[in-house]
Write a protein that holds these residues in place. Structure first.
Motif, mmCIF file in Angstrom:
data_model
loop_
_atom_site.group_PDB
_atom_site.id
_atom_site.type_symbol
_atom_site.label_atom_id
_atom_site.label_comp_id
_atom_site.label_asym_id
_atom_site.label_seq_id
_atom_site.Cartn_x
_atom_site.Cartn_y
_atom_site.Cartn_z
ATOM 1 N N MET A 1 98.751 33.213 -56.003
ATOM 2 C CA MET A 1 98.620 32.765 -54.605
ATOM 3 C C MET A 1 99.146 33.857 -53.676
ATOM 4 N N SER A 2 98.388 34.155 -52.645
ATOM 5 C CA SER A 2 98.726 35.293 -51.793
ATOM 6 C C SER A 2 99.350 34.836 -50.477
ATOM 7 N N ALA A 3 100.207 33.856 -50.527
ATOM 8 C CA ALA A 3 100.823 33.356 -49.296
ATOM 9 C C ALA A 3 101.974 34.261 -48.881
ATOM 10 N N ARG A 4 102.099 34.394 -47.565
ATOM 11 C CA ARG A 4 103.161 35.250 -47.048
ATOM 12 C C ARG A 4 104.353 34.384 -46.648
ATOM 13 N N LEU A 9 103.255 26.993 -50.664
ATOM 14 C CA LEU A 9 102.011 27.481 -51.263
ATOM 15 C C LEU A 9 102.299 28.177 -52.587
ATOM 16 N N ASP A 10 103.422 28.887 -52.652
ATOM 17 C CA ASP A 10 103.783 29.545 -53.913
ATOM 18 C C ASP A 10 103.971 28.531 -55.034
ATOM 19 N N ALA A 11 104.385 27.310 -54.670
ATOM 20 C CA ALA A 11 104.698 26.297 -55.681
ATOM 21 C C ALA A 11 103.459 25.558 -56.183
ATOM 22 N N ILE A 68 97.895 20.931 -47.635
ATOM 23 C CA ILE A 68 96.586 20.330 -47.859
ATOM 24 C C ILE A 68 95.639 21.391 -48.399
ATOM 25 N N ALA A 69 94.610 20.921 -49.091
ATOM 26 C CA ALA A 69 93.500 21.799 -49.474
ATOM 27 C C ALA A 69 92.256 21.281 -48.778
ATOM 28 N N SER A 70 91.340 22.174 -48.432
ATOM 29 C CA SER A 70 90.049 21.714 -47.933
ATOM 30 C C SER A 70 89.353 20.946 -49.037
ATOM 31 N N ALA A 71 88.763 19.804 -48.681
ATOM 32 C CA ALA A 71 87.995 19.029 -49.661
ATOM 33 C C ALA A 71 86.504 19.281 -49.495
ATOM 34 N N GLN A 72 86.150 20.262 -48.648
ATOM 35 C CA GLN A 72 84.732 20.609 -48.500
ATOM 36 C C GLN A 72 84.312 21.407 -49.729
ATOM 37 N N PRO A 73 83.208 21.034 -50.374
ATOM 38 C CA PRO A 73 82.809 21.704 -51.619
ATOM 39 C C PRO A 73 82.645 23.211 -51.472
ATOM 40 N N SER A 74 82.276 23.684 -50.280
ATOM 41 C CA SER A 74 82.022 25.115 -50.095
ATOM 42 C C SER A 74 83.274 25.891 -49.697
ATOM 43 N N GLU A 75 84.397 25.194 -49.502
ATOM 44 C CA GLU A 75 85.598 25.862 -49.010
ATOM 45 C C GLU A 75 86.693 25.807 -50.069
ATOM 46 N N ARG A 76 87.392 26.934 -50.207
ATOM 47 C CA ARG A 76 88.485 27.002 -51.186
ATOM 48 C C ARG A 76 89.705 27.603 -50.508
ATOM 49 N N TRP A 77 90.435 26.776 -49.795
ATOM 50 C CA TRP A 77 91.653 27.260 -49.148
ATOM 51 C C TRP A 77 92.703 26.155 -49.056
ATOM 52 N N LEU A 78 93.938 26.603 -48.903
ATOM 53 C CA LEU A 78 95.097 25.723 -48.747
ATOM 54 C C LEU A 78 95.732 26.012 -47.398
ATOM 55 N N TYR A 79 96.396 25.004 -46.849
ATOM 56 C CA TYR A 79 97.108 25.193 -45.589
ATOM 57 C C TYR A 79 98.457 24.492 -45.670
ATOM 58 N N CYS A 80 99.506 25.203 -45.233
ATOM 59 C CA CYS A 80 100.843 24.627 -45.195
ATOM 60 C C CYS A 80 101.193 24.313 -43.738
ATOM 61 N N TYR A 81 101.476 23.054 -43.434
ATOM 62 C CA TYR A 81 101.799 22.655 -42.060
ATOM 63 C C TYR A 81 103.110 23.265 -41.565
ATOM 64 N N PRO A 82 104.223 23.108 -42.274
ATOM 65 C CA PRO A 82 105.480 23.613 -41.705
ATOM 66 C C PRO A 82 105.485 25.120 -41.477
ATOM 67 N N GLU A 84 102.562 26.929 -41.174
ATOM 68 C CA GLU A 84 101.274 27.315 -40.590
ATOM 69 C C GLU A 84 100.659 28.472 -41.373
ATOM 70 N N ALA A 85 100.670 28.334 -42.699
ATOM 71 C CA ALA A 85 100.210 29.409 -43.586
ATOM 72 C C ALA A 85 98.931 29.010 -44.300
ATOM 73 N N PHE A 86 97.956 29.912 -44.287
ATOM 74 C CA PHE A 86 96.706 29.730 -45.009
ATOM 75 C C PHE A 86 96.723 30.542 -46.294
ATOM 76 N N ALA A 87 96.061 30.042 -47.324
ATOM 77 C CA ALA A 87 95.844 30.859 -48.510
ATOM 78 C C ALA A 87 94.488 30.473 -49.097
ATOM 79 N N GLU A 88 93.704 31.456 -49.471
ATOM 80 C CA GLU A 88 92.456 31.187 -50.187
ATOM 81 C C GLU A 88 92.728 31.260 -51.671
ATOM 82 N N TYR A 89 91.901 30.564 -52.429
ATOM 83 C CA TYR A 89 92.087 30.595 -53.880
ATOM 84 C C TYR A 89 90.756 30.722 -54.571
#
Ligand SMILES: [Zn+2]
Ligand SMILES: [Zn+2]
Ligand SMILES: [Zn+2]
Length: 89
Positions: A1-4, A9-11, A68-82, A84-89
């Protein structure tokens, strides 16, 4: 996972996928949604911030579930609310 600098997200190991492609809250009230997101703590699938009810954000803030993760079949990303970090997977 490439989260900064986001330990949440690392977990994340395996991504929780939606069980059904519908917002669990909107189906109760007959509302519509735009996109779906799946909570990576409890696995519930709810609607995105472009939807009238924004159930995924409300759930994250009410429950403290951060990612959360996107549940859209064409999207592969995670988002952390606290963080505000995005990560693609
Ligand atoms: Zn985080
Ligand atoms: Zn909803
Ligand atoms: Zn949750």
């Amino acid at each position: 996972m490439s989260a900064r600098g986001c330990s949440h997200l690392d977990a994340i190991g395996s991504i929780k996928q939606p069980q059904r492609l519908e917002c669990k809250e909107c189906v109760k009230t007959g509302d519509y949604w735009v996109h779906l997101r799946t909570c990576q703590t409890c696995g519930i699938t709810l609607c995105c911030d472009s939807s009238p009810n924004q159930h995924a954000s409300k759930h994250a803030h009410a429950s403290g579930h951060p990612v959360i993760a996107s549940a859209q079949p064409s999207e592969r990303w995670l988002y952390c609310y606290p963080d505000e970090a995005f990560a693609e997977y």
